[in-house]
Design a protein around this motif. Structure first.
Motif, PDB file in Angstrom:
ATOM      1  N   PRO A  36       0.830  -1.205   0.000  1.00 19.29           N
ATOM      2  CA  PRO A  36       0.000   0.000   0.000  1.00 19.29           C
ATOM      3  C   PRO A  36       0.866   1.257   0.000  1.00 19.29           C
ATOM      4  CG  PRO A  36       0.159  -0.831   2.230  1.00 19.29           C
ATOM      5  CD  PRO A  36       0.912  -1.794   1.350  1.00 19.29           C
ATOM      6  N   PRO A  37       0.307   2.358  -0.497  1.00 20.77           N
ATOM      7  CA  PRO A  37       1.059   3.609  -0.472  1.00 20.77           C
ATOM      8  C   PRO A  37       1.278   4.067   0.968  1.00 20.77           C
ATOM      9  CG  PRO A  37      -1.180   3.990  -1.230  1.00 20.77           C
ATOM     10  CD  PRO A  37      -1.017   2.510  -1.090  1.00 20.77           C
ATOM     11  N   PHE A  38       2.359   4.825   1.187  1.00 26.93           N
ATOM     12  CA  PHE A  38       2.672   5.258   2.545  1.00 26.93           C
ATOM     13  C   PHE A  38       3.385   6.600   2.532  1.00 26.93           C
ATOM     14  CE2 PHE A  38       6.324   2.957   1.032  1.00 26.93           C
ATOM     15  CZ  PHE A  38       7.414   3.675   1.500  1.00 26.93           C
ATOM     16  N   ASN A  39       3.376   7.253   3.679  1.00 25.59           N
ATOM     17  CA  ASN A  39       4.115   8.492   3.915  1.00 25.59           C
ATOM     18  C   ASN A  39       5.028   8.272   5.110  1.00 25.59           C
ATOM     19  OD1 ASN A  39       2.639   9.839   1.937  1.00 25.59           O
ATOM     20  ND2 ASN A  39       1.195  10.701   3.408  1.00 25.59           N
ATOM     21  N   ILE A  40       6.166   8.948   5.108  1.00 24.30           N
ATOM     22  CA  ILE A  40       7.042   8.982   6.275  1.00 24.30           C
ATOM     23  C   ILE A  40       7.256  10.445   6.610  1.00 24.30           C
ATOM     24  CG2 ILE A  40       9.297   8.411   7.236  1.00 24.30           C
ATOM     25  CD1 ILE A  40       9.458   6.101   5.245  1.00 24.30           C
ATOM     26  N   ALA A  41       6.984  10.817   7.859  1.00 25.96           N
ATOM     27  CA  ALA A  41       7.109  12.204   8.286  1.00 25.96           C
ATOM     28  C   ALA A  41       8.020  12.305   9.506  1.00 25.96           C
ATOM     29  CB  ALA A  41       5.730  12.780   8.633  1.00 25.96           C
ATOM     30  N   LYS A  42       8.808  13.362   9.536  1.00 22.13           N
ATOM     31  CA  LYS A  42       9.624  13.665  10.717  1.00 22.13           C
ATOM     32  C   LYS A  42       8.832  14.672  11.532  1.00 22.13           C
ATOM     33  CE  LYS A  42      14.192  14.857  12.274  1.00 22.13           C
ATOM     34  NZ  LYS A  42      15.572  15.145  11.910  1.00 22.13           N
ATOM     35  N   ARG A  43       8.522  14.328  12.774  1.00 25.19           N
ATOM     36  CA  ARG A  43       7.634  15.156  13.590  1.00 25.19           C
ATOM     37  C   ARG A  43       8.368  15.899  14.686  1.00 25.19           C
ATOM     38  NH1 ARG A  43       3.043  12.287  15.888  1.00 25.19           N
ATOM     39  NH2 ARG A  43       2.137  14.342  15.800  1.00 25.19           N
ATOM     40  N   GLY A  44       9.653  15.791  14.721  1.00 28.97           N
ATOM     41  CA  GLY A  44      10.468  16.455  15.737  1.00 28.97           C
ATOM     42  C   GLY A  44      11.882  15.941  15.614  1.00 28.97           C
ATOM     43  N   GLU A  45      12.725  16.358  16.520  1.00 26.48           N
ATOM     44  CA  GLU A  45      14.129  15.959  16.472  1.00 26.48           C
ATOM     45  C   GLU A  45      14.298  14.444  16.471  1.00 26.48           C
ATOM     46  OE1 GLU A  45      18.144  16.510  16.099  1.00 26.48           O
ATOM     47  OE2 GLU A  45      16.612  18.073  16.068  1.00 26.48           O
ATOM     48  N   ASP A  46      13.512  13.737  17.291  1.00 27.18           N
ATOM     49  CA  ASP A  46      13.653  12.293  17.426  1.00 27.18           C
ATOM     50  C   ASP A  46      12.341  11.543  17.250  1.00 27.18           C
ATOM     51  OD1 ASP A  46      16.441  12.287  17.962  1.00 27.18           O
ATOM     52  OD2 ASP A  46      16.049  12.947  20.007  1.00 27.18           O
ATOM     53  N   ALA A  93      -8.892  -3.031  -3.629  1.00 20.52           N
ATOM     54  CA  ALA A  93      -7.869  -4.063  -3.449  1.00 20.52           C
ATOM     55  C   ALA A  93      -8.157  -4.879  -2.204  1.00 20.52           C
ATOM     56  CB  ALA A  93      -6.495  -3.421  -3.345  1.00 20.52           C
ATOM     57  N   ASN A  94      -8.179  -6.160  -2.358  1.00 18.72           N
ATOM     58  CA  ASN A  94      -8.316  -7.071  -1.229  1.00 18.72           C
ATOM     59  C   ASN A  94      -7.198  -8.101  -1.369  1.00 18.72           C
ATOM     60  OD1 ASN A  94      -9.136  -8.495   0.984  1.00 18.72           O
ATOM     61  ND2 ASN A  94     -10.819  -9.512  -0.051  1.00 18.72           N
ATOM     62  N   ARG A  95      -6.001  -7.628  -1.172  1.00 13.20           N
ATOM     63  CA  ARG A  95      -4.844  -8.496  -1.296  1.00 13.20           C
ATOM     64  C   ARG A  95      -3.910  -8.269  -0.122  1.00 13.20           C
ATOM     65  NH1 ARG A  95      -0.916  -5.624  -5.733  1.00 13.20           N
ATOM     66  NH2 ARG A  95      -1.472  -3.507  -5.221  1.00 13.20           N
ATOM     67  N   GLY A  96      -3.176  -9.280   0.170  1.00 15.30           N
ATOM     68  CA  GLY A  96      -2.215  -9.168   1.250  1.00 15.30           C
ATOM     69  C   GLY A  96      -1.022  -8.323   0.832  1.00 15.30           C
ATOM     70  N   PHE A  97      -0.297  -7.839   1.823  1.00 21.25           N
ATOM     71  CA  PHE A  97       0.877  -7.033   1.534  1.00 21.25           C
ATOM     72  C   PHE A  97       1.907  -7.212   2.640  1.00 21.25           C
ATOM     73  CE2 PHE A  97      -1.699  -4.305   4.219  1.00 21.25           C
ATOM     74  CZ  PHE A  97      -0.780  -3.759   5.091  1.00 21.25           C
ATOM     75  N   GLU A  98       3.117  -6.820   2.328  1.00 18.32           N
ATOM     76  CA  GLU A  98       4.186  -6.759   3.316  1.00 18.32           C
ATOM     77  C   GLU A  98       5.056  -5.559   2.991  1.00 18.32           C
ATOM     78  OE1 GLU A  98       6.479 -10.233   4.870  1.00 18.32           O
ATOM     79  OE2 GLU A  98       8.158  -9.202   3.893  1.00 18.32           O
ATOM     80  N   ARG A  99       5.231  -4.698   3.964  1.00 17.61           N
ATOM     81  CA  ARG A  99       6.094  -3.519   3.838  1.00 17.61           C
ATOM     82  C   ARG A  99       7.200  -3.646   4.870  1.00 17.61           C
ATOM     83  NH1 ARG A  99       6.637  -0.107  -0.319  1.00 17.61           N
ATOM     84  NH2 ARG A  99       4.638   0.522  -1.073  1.00 17.61           N
ATOM     85  N   ARG A 100       8.436  -3.404   4.444  1.00 19.86           N
ATOM     86  CA  ARG A 100       9.590  -3.456   5.349  1.00 19.86           C
ATOM     87  C   ARG A 100      10.224  -2.077   5.415  1.00 19.86           C
ATOM     88  NH1 ARG A 100      12.079  -8.396   6.424  1.00 19.86           N
ATOM     89  NH2 ARG A 100      10.743 -10.131   5.822  1.00 19.86           N
ATOM     90  N   PHE A 101      10.535  -1.655   6.628  1.00 20.70           N
ATOM     91  CA  PHE A 101      11.196  -0.379   6.853  1.00 20.70           C
ATOM     92  C   PHE A 101      12.458  -0.635   7.670  1.00 20.70           C
ATOM     93  CE2 PHE A 101       6.669   0.486   6.484  1.00 20.70           C
ATOM     94  CZ  PHE A 101       6.634   1.511   5.565  1.00 20.70           C
ATOM     95  N   GLU A 102      13.590  -0.219   7.135  1.00 25.47           N
ATOM     96  CA  GLU A 102      14.852  -0.323   7.865  1.00 25.47           C
ATOM     97  C   GLU A 102      14.891   0.833   8.866  1.00 25.47           C
ATOM     98  OE1 GLU A 102      17.224  -2.624   7.594  1.00 25.47           O
ATOM     99  OE2 GLU A 102      16.392  -3.680   5.862  1.00 25.47           O
TER     100      GLU A 102
END
Length: 160
Positions: A36-46, A93-102
């Motif tokens: 699935p589509p995704f966003n990554i946001a930095k919300r502060g220093e850590d 979409a009714n399918r399985g997914f796997e997302r990996r984030f290092e």
């Protein structure tokens, strides 16, 4: 995308093997599925937030696993309950997914929530006190070194 060759950098650096491996693996894996589509946001220093669009999935359909330096989000395909109607078009979409984030060192999952078709995963980086940078004050006479924790300002350096 073409293959990246980090050999010149590997010859002149020490301890960055994991970083180069991550970059090379990401280059190979980037040509895959983007669901699935995704966003990554930095919300502060850590603080960070990963938001995945998982419309149609329930909390029990999603499995989140955090290991050292790896976050895996899996969504299982569920069986539709037959209500007797005939589908003319299937566009949801009714399918399985796997997302990996290092994940970087010392990053941990703080919270995960599913609402309005969005899976929100909050991450926080907690560097242990022993690994934080310290100012080293040069002592008088014998050249003793004293470690002083840094607070982000250089007032302790001005006092020397």
């Amino acid at each position: 995308m073409s293959h990246l060759d980090f050999t010149p950098y590997r010859r002149s650096t020490v301890g960055f093997d994991r970083l180069f491996d991550l970059l090379e693996n990401q280059t190979r894996a980037s040509s895959g599925d983007n669901y699935p589509p995704f966003n990554i946001a930095k919300r502060g220093e850590d603080n960070y937030r990963i938001t995945l669009a998982v419309a149609g999935f329930r909390p029990q359909d999603i499995d989140i696993t955090a290991q050292q330096n790896l976050l895996v989000v899996q969504g299982g395909k569920r069986e539709d309950t037959d209500d007797g109607s005939e589908l003319i078009h299937v566009g949801i979409a009714n399918r399985g997914f796997e997302r990996r984030f290092e994940l970087a060192d010392y990053v941990r999952v703080e919270n995960a929530d599913l609402a309005d078709g969005l899976l929100v995963i909050d991450l926080v980086r907690e560097v242990p006190e022993a690994m934080r940078p310290k100012k080293i004050m040069v002592g008088g006479g014998a050249g003793k070194l004293t470690a002083v924790p840094t607070d982000g300002d250089d007032k302790s350096a001005d006092a020397a």
